[in-house]
Design an enzyme around this catalytic site. Sequence first.
Site, PDB file in Angstrom:
ATOM      1  N   GLN A 115     -86.934   5.476 -22.541  1.00  0.00           N
ATOM      2  CA  GLN A 115     -86.558   5.956 -23.874  1.00  0.00           C
ATOM      3  C   GLN A 115     -85.785   4.867 -24.607  1.00  0.00           C
ATOM      4  OE1 GLN A 115     -84.912   9.874 -24.027  1.00  0.00           O
ATOM      5  NE2 GLN A 115     -84.666   9.796 -26.226  1.00  0.00           N
ATOM      6  N   PHE A 116     -86.517   4.071 -25.384  1.00  0.00           N
ATOM      7  CA  PHE A 116     -85.901   2.959 -26.097  1.00  0.00           C
ATOM      8  C   PHE A 116     -84.891   3.424 -27.133  1.00  0.00           C
ATOM      9  CE2 PHE A 116     -89.376   4.018 -28.924  1.00  0.00           C
ATOM     10  CZ  PHE A 116     -88.878   3.748 -30.191  1.00  0.00           C
ATOM     11  N   THR A 117     -85.001   4.652 -27.609  1.00  0.00           N
ATOM     12  CA  THR A 117     -84.083   5.143 -28.642  1.00  0.00           C
ATOM     13  C   THR A 117     -82.654   5.301 -28.134  1.00  0.00           C
ATOM     14  OG1 THR A 117     -84.646   7.465 -28.198  1.00  0.00           O
ATOM     15  CG2 THR A 117     -85.933   6.319 -29.896  1.00  0.00           C
TER      16      THR A 117
END
Length: 150
Positions: free
Chosen positions: A78-80
């Site tokens: 999850q890059f966010t």
Amino acid sequence: MRAVIQRVSKASVTIDGELFSEIDGGLLVLLGIVDSDTREDIEWLSRKISNLRIFNDEEGVMNRSLIDAQGEALVVSQFTLHAATKKGNRPSYIKAAKPHIAIPLYQDFIAQMEGELNKKVKTGVFGADMKVALLNDGPVTIIIDTKNRE
């Protein structure tokens, strides 16, 4: 590396309307990776997550680890998690590692977790549009960042 760890009764990942993976009882780990993450971050975070005493013992006290509870793990990239929100209302993801760096680190983290747990770790698909469902148990949610080991 930054991880959001949730103790779950169950969790699953669906991609394009198809169930991709699921667990019954254990930890859902949302994992964000930056360019500066190293093998040391992988080893430290994997060991920390596997040994966190956040599962109830016989007296109902959070005194058992994922290893002790023999629970499962579901790790989803999850890059966010590395969103910068200081300026304006549109988050910037500039800190998040690009796929050519993040994918090998994500795969190494999964392999390290499998070694810690001595069992297969379920995953999502890096970069896919995933639907993640969970039943948070407790609720217990913990955030750990390898750059801020508190």
